[in-house]
Motif scaffolding. Structure first.
Motif, PDB file in Angstrom:
ATOM      1  N   ASP A 247      50.037  32.710  31.190  1.00 35.67           N
ATOM      2  CA  ASP A 247      50.540  32.208  29.909  1.00 35.67           C
ATOM      3  C   ASP A 247      49.703  32.666  28.725  1.00 35.67           C
ATOM      4  O   ASP A 247      50.246  32.987  27.665  1.00 35.67           O
ATOM      5  N   PHE A 248      48.366  32.689  28.886  1.00 42.94           N
ATOM      6  CA  PHE A 248      47.496  32.900  27.731  1.00 42.94           C
ATOM      7  C   PHE A 248      46.542  34.077  27.879  1.00 42.94           C
ATOM      8  O   PHE A 248      45.612  34.216  27.082  1.00 42.94           O
ATOM      9  N   ALA A 249      46.741  34.912  28.889  1.00 38.07           N
ATOM     10  CA  ALA A 249      45.891  36.093  29.062  1.00 38.07           C
ATOM     11  C   ALA A 249      46.634  37.113  29.914  1.00 38.07           C
ATOM     12  O   ALA A 249      47.434  36.740  30.780  1.00 38.07           O
ATOM     13  N   SER A 250      46.357  38.377  29.673  1.00 39.99           N
ATOM     14  CA  SER A 250      47.021  39.435  30.424  1.00 39.99           C
ATOM     15  C   SER A 250      46.067  40.205  31.326  1.00 39.99           C
ATOM     16  O   SER A 250      46.502  40.930  32.211  1.00 39.99           O
ATOM     17  N   THR A 251      44.760  40.054  31.121  1.00 35.65           N
ATOM     18  CA  THR A 251      43.757  40.714  31.966  1.00 35.65           C
ATOM     19  C   THR A 251      42.739  39.692  32.445  1.00 35.65           C
ATOM     20  O   THR A 251      42.617  38.598  31.875  1.00 35.65           O
ATOM     21  N   TYR A 252      41.987  40.072  33.471  1.00 36.91           N
ATOM     22  CA  TYR A 252      40.954  39.177  33.984  1.00 36.91           C
ATOM     23  C   TYR A 252      39.903  38.897  32.916  1.00 36.91           C
ATOM     24  O   TYR A 252      39.447  37.758  32.760  1.00 36.91           O
ATOM     25  N   GLU A 253      39.530  39.940  32.179  1.00 38.13           N
ATOM     26  CA  GLU A 253      38.490  39.773  31.159  1.00 38.13           C
ATOM     27  C   GLU A 253      38.924  38.771  30.097  1.00 38.13           C
ATOM     28  O   GLU A 253      38.140  37.910  29.677  1.00 38.13           O
ATOM     29  N   GLU A 254      40.185  38.876  29.634  1.00 38.94           N
ATOM     30  CA  GLU A 254      40.696  37.931  28.633  1.00 38.94           C
ATOM     31  C   GLU A 254      40.720  36.512  29.184  1.00 38.94           C
ATOM     32  O   GLU A 254      40.366  35.552  28.495  1.00 38.94           O
ATOM     33  N   LEU A 255      41.150  36.394  30.438  1.00 31.58           N
ATOM     34  CA  LEU A 255      41.262  35.076  31.074  1.00 31.58           C
ATOM     35  C   LEU A 255      39.883  34.422  31.174  1.00 31.58           C
ATOM     36  O   LEU A 255      39.707  33.241  30.827  1.00 31.58           O
ATOM     37  N   PHE A 256      38.905  35.190  31.640  1.00 29.25           N
ATOM     38  CA  PHE A 256      37.554  34.645  31.805  1.00 29.25           C
ATOM     39  C   PHE A 256      36.953  34.254  30.450  1.00 29.25           C
ATOM     40  O   PHE A 256      36.346  33.176  30.311  1.00 29.25           O
ATOM     41  N   LYS A 257      37.097  35.116  29.453  1.00 21.57           N
ATOM     42  CA  LYS A 257      36.517  34.835  28.136  1.00 21.57           C
ATOM     43  C   LYS A 257      37.111  33.572  27.529  1.00 21.57           C
ATOM     44  O   LYS A 257      36.408  32.777  26.901  1.00 21.57           O
TER      45      LYS A 257
END
Length: 585
Positions: free
Chosen positions: A372-382
């Motif tokens: 829903d709120f991120a498209s990559t692992y890096e975005e999700l983790f941050k």
């Protein structure tokens, strides 16, 4: 032949076996447990030579000569060529041992394949079930081996098998998911405890132990595993295991594996899961005041709490000293997520409040939903990390789930999320909601007490709202989404004189934690504790000059710092209620 001609094995510096090839399997199956140490097969006078060789610089090959047990009680002399296969700084370095018998100095061809049938037979001797997984075609085959009769129970695509089993046995879902991840990644040696052995075949529903070994060829690998029900062993295996995928202290996934698992979840068809970053509050003072051994014990206790609470919903891994990453799947709504995170937070807080020593340990968490709120692992983790930071900033001992409309006002908006400015929940938004319901309540008289209490709880994310009035004989309570109007079901603060002593000039009590009032107001402290309330604002209701009751606005979060705006708004609602109920002008 009663000796190994030439063969290889990989061991660690304690001589525990991590893998070995066909020749050494054939030779050692009668003299040593292949899941244990190679030491019993080496002459006792030569063990020290091998261990000393591990301590030498291994930039180049090292060679020793030693005696290895044959089929009987005799020993044969071998040249052993030692190569380091991990960095020398590793906490658990691995070494490749190549054994060459003095009576056999002609090398075998390099493309000789492992005898899987022989290996499978060896594994099945431990119990009557084993399985094979082939990376080449993602095929999972489950065998039953009884009285030399090998029966295939199932042979199907691993993903198809695991999906069906997770649906049928949700309590084993986390273990099945970890098993699938380990099989696909080709981890050379791992062990898992399955809560229900019926995952493999209908039986006595007892817990089972899975032990696996990967056998590699040039372009693929096959992993073979045994399944041992605890009904056929006294207890889970006590022998040391050195799993490449798990943190050795906490017995949860390590950083590399939890990240790999997360990315695997992201790659699934129609993925949906929550990533939560967990961090202990005040953990440094445990290490500083009580020592690192005590700190390790605390970490193990905390990991056990987390594993227990997420059972059936996901997996957890260690990504730093006291930081964990939790992946929660099959969460249908935010209420389920809140319940899991709240239980983790509450149980850890209670665990260390009841200890003889004052650790002051709590936890903070930040959660984000994918995709829903991120498209990559890096975005999700941050994004999850920002929510964790926000939880720390707001006073610790809490969890924060990312909500775009709520957190956009703080400048936290992922690239793939478009926010409707009209939906951003700032204090101004809350104020506008409050003004509208106050107008409906006081002027139009179209909102009931029950409605206004539920809107208040939702707008200000309150866990409990208690309205006590009519000389403490009438009540209304909003708890866990339900409105209760039965006075018998609403607890009353026991000592009203004690309560009166705490009100300020505005008729308000703001409590940020039970520790703040336990000395001056023990009965109120007990009341709040019994009702799982950690922080509260209490407004004194006045019918002209007489105290008629109170409104309690509460959260289950300890050390919640009530803002001046929140206290002002609760005061305003209290005044509005007095005007409406007591016809004050």
């Amino acid at each position: 032949m009663d000796y190994i001609e030439r063969a290889k094995a990989i061991v660690d510096n304690n001589l525990f076996i991590h893998s070995m090839d066909r020749e050494i399997y054939q030779h050692l199956e009668k003299v040593v447990d292949i899941y244990s140490s190679i030491e019993p097969a080496i002459h006792k006078d030569d063990v020290g030579l091998l261990i000393d060789a591990f301590k030498r610089p291994l930039d180049t090959d090292t060679m020793v000569t030693l005696r290895l047990l044959g089929d009987g009680t005799d020993y044969d002399w071998y040249i052993v060529i030692i190569k380091s296969v991990t960095a020398s700084v590793s906490d658990n370095p691995l070494f490749e041992l190549e054994f060459i018998n003095f009576r056999y100095l002609t090398a075998l061809t390099s493309d000789e394949r492992l005898d899987l049938k022989k290996f499978s037979t060896l594994l099945s001797m431990y119990n009557n079930m084993y399985f094979e997984y082939s990376s080449e075609d993602n095929l999972f085959t489950l065998h039953s081996f009884i009285n030399d009769d090998n029966t295939i129970i199932t042979s199907e695509d691993l993903d198809t098998w695991s999906k069906a089993k997770i649906e049928a046995y949700p309590s084993s879902a986390d273990c099945i998911s970890v098993m699938v991840m380990n099989l696909k990644n080709g981890f050379s040696n791992f062990q898992l405890d399955m809560p229900n052995s019926d995952v493999f075949a209908k039986g006595d529903s007892l817990p089972a132990q899975i032990m696996c070994q990967a056998i590699r060829t040039d372009s693929s690998f096959t992993t073979v595993g045994i399944i041992r029900s605890y009904s056929v062993v006294d207890s889970p295996m006590e022998k040391p295991t050195f799993n490449n995928d798990r943190d050795p202290l906490l017995n949860i996934l390590n950083k590399k594996s939890i990240i790999a698992y997360t990315k695997q979840c992201m790659a699934r068809k129609n993925p949906s899961f929550y990533l939560t970053i967990f961090d202990l509050d005040n953990f440094k003072q445990v290490n500083d005041n009580f020592g690192h051994l005590e700190g390790d014990r605390v970490l193990c206790e905390v990991a056990s709490v987390v594993k227990e609470q997420i059972k059936g919903y996901g997996v957890v891994g260690r990504i730093g000293g006291d930081e964990l990453m939790i992946i929660l799947e099959d969460i249908e709504d935010k209420i389920t997520l809140r319940n899991i995170l709240r239980n983790i937070r509450t149980k850890i807080e209670i665990l260390y409040k009841t200890k003889p020593r004052d650790y002051g340990v709590t936890c903070s968490m930040g959660a984000v939903k994918y995709p829903d709120f991120a498209s990559t692992y890096e975005e999700l983790f941050k994004l999850a990390d920002k929510m964790l930071y926000l939880a720390k900033q707001k006073g610790k001992n809490r969890y924060i789930m990312y909500v775009p409309e709520l957190h956009a006002s703080l400048g936290i908006v992922p690239n793939n999320v478009t926010i409707d400015p009209s939906k951003i929940v700032t204090f101004t938004d809350k104020l506008n909601v409050s003004k509208a319901i106050l107008e409906d309540y006081l002027t139009r008289r179209i909102i009931t007490n029950a409605t206004i209490v539920s809107i208040l709880a939702s707008t200000y994310q309150l866990d409990d709202v208690q309205l006590m009035y009519n000389n403490f004989e009438t009540s209304l309570r909003y708890l866990n989404g339900n409105t209760i109007s039965d006075i018998k079901l609403t607890p009353v603060i026991p000592d009203l004189l004690e309560l009166e002593s705490l009100y300020d000039e505005s008729g308000i009590i703001a409590i940020t934690g039970l520790y703040k009032i336990e000395a001056t107001a023990p009965k109120l402290t007990q009341f709040m504790s019994d009702n799982k309330i950690q922080s509260a604002v209490i407004y004194r209701l006045m019918n002209r000059k007489e105290t008629d009751g109170y409104i309690l606005f509460a959260k289950c979060i300890s050390r919640y710092q009530w803002t001046n705006e929140e206290i002002l708004m609760f005061t305003t609602f209290g005044k509005a209620f007095e005007l409406a109920m007591y016809n004050l002008t």
